[in-house]
Design a protein around this motif. Sequence first.
Motif: not given
Length: 462
Positions: A70-88
């Motif tokens: 998120x901070x340094x390489x956001x341009x490499x994060x794929x563009x998606x319609x769904x954001x999902x996650x289960x943080x530690x």
Amino acid sequence: MSNPEPQTHDSEDRSFDYDVLDLFAGPGGLDVAAHFLGLTSVGIELDGNACETRYRAGLPTIHADVTVMRKERYDEVPHTRVLAGGPPCQSFSIAGKGAGREALDTVTELIDELIEDPEGQLVDKKLEDLDARTGLVLEPLRYLLKAINSGRGPYRYIVLEQVPAVYAVWDAYARVLAGGAIKRPRLDSSGQVQNDEVRYEVDYEVLRTEEYGVPQTRKRAVLVARLIDGEQHPDEPLKLPDPTHDRFITLRQKSTGNDATLFPVESKEPETNSKKPWRSMHTALFAAKKELDASHHSISRDSKFYVVSNYGSGGDPKNRGIRHWDQPSFTVTGKISRNRPMNASGKPLSRFTIHEAGVLQSFPGDFPWCGKDQAQQVGNAVPPVFGMHVLGAALGLAPSFPDGLNLEWGGSVDALRSADLRLGGCPPERACPTGHPYDQPAEDSSTTSRPRTGASAKSPSK
């Protein structure tokens, strides 16, 4: 239902790289769920062992720290319609020291501060005083804000899950997602910046996995959200999935010091109505027998057995819980190898293998667990069948399950595909954060199984 082949993109909107971005992806519970819903997915995962399992399973992966991306390489994060996650969840878990639970008020306050300052420099400063993992529960919101302020626009759907203690955080998420507090900047016809409200429909609750066909009791705090778009008018309001199976009611019984005395002549059957009976350990393991036989560590469990938990109950560490063969499993954790299967006479049986533990989590019996710390990988994962229900509810998709709910994966993808995914996850110009265990055999133990021959070469559990 099998998946030895690469996922193919079939979204209704070709502007997206994938359908689902899975933060803290682990070995791929939500990715497996996405696949069986006909969706494409990509995961961000820090642990190299979990990444190796993902590569062998054919799951697109970025081996990296979610926060660094998120901070340094956001341009490499794929563009998606769904954001999902289960943080530690270690710092929130009842089994942990509870640093996260003590910091819940602080975390919910930081959500409001992030809305005012999406870059979150002051938030980062305050997080320095907390357990480093506690702040990770804010990452899904920070990814949403990053997407909006980077010009990509908001995610259309959000799916989050955590231990029940995080319900208060999801409550704070729901307030800002539904309340219009999030703004999307745009230039009007005169060149002036206008801030449009970004609003979501939201539903959140603590759900029980056995009520969705998972052969295991496990409680999860789940949040689903759907972007309110003036051009789209869904036919049905957003809501979490209705239970499809009976709830398992635990009947506690004092130990007499002899485990065998707790094995009844007949186990109590659930009281069914329009729902299906909860799935038992025996039913799930029997349904996946063909896939388990292919894992090289298959164990016959045709006869009645019971399982003595590694954990005490009622505050007494000596009062171990008991589950019978025709009941759901205890919550599968990274310490499942410490649970003791016994026959009806109290004779010890072989401990659960990794593939059996995966089946109790509702993974396919032939899912290619790889690398080290496989028990932690299994225990930390989202149960895929549960994920299918939750993802399906968010996107308005009705999951279709085969008879017996036995999902078939097809084992490892071929070596070329696995190597290609590994190269994509760790390109030469990027150093892997923790290295990869590939080319190293899995640890051989009674609870660990090797990848199938002929195929391609975390901390406490959630």
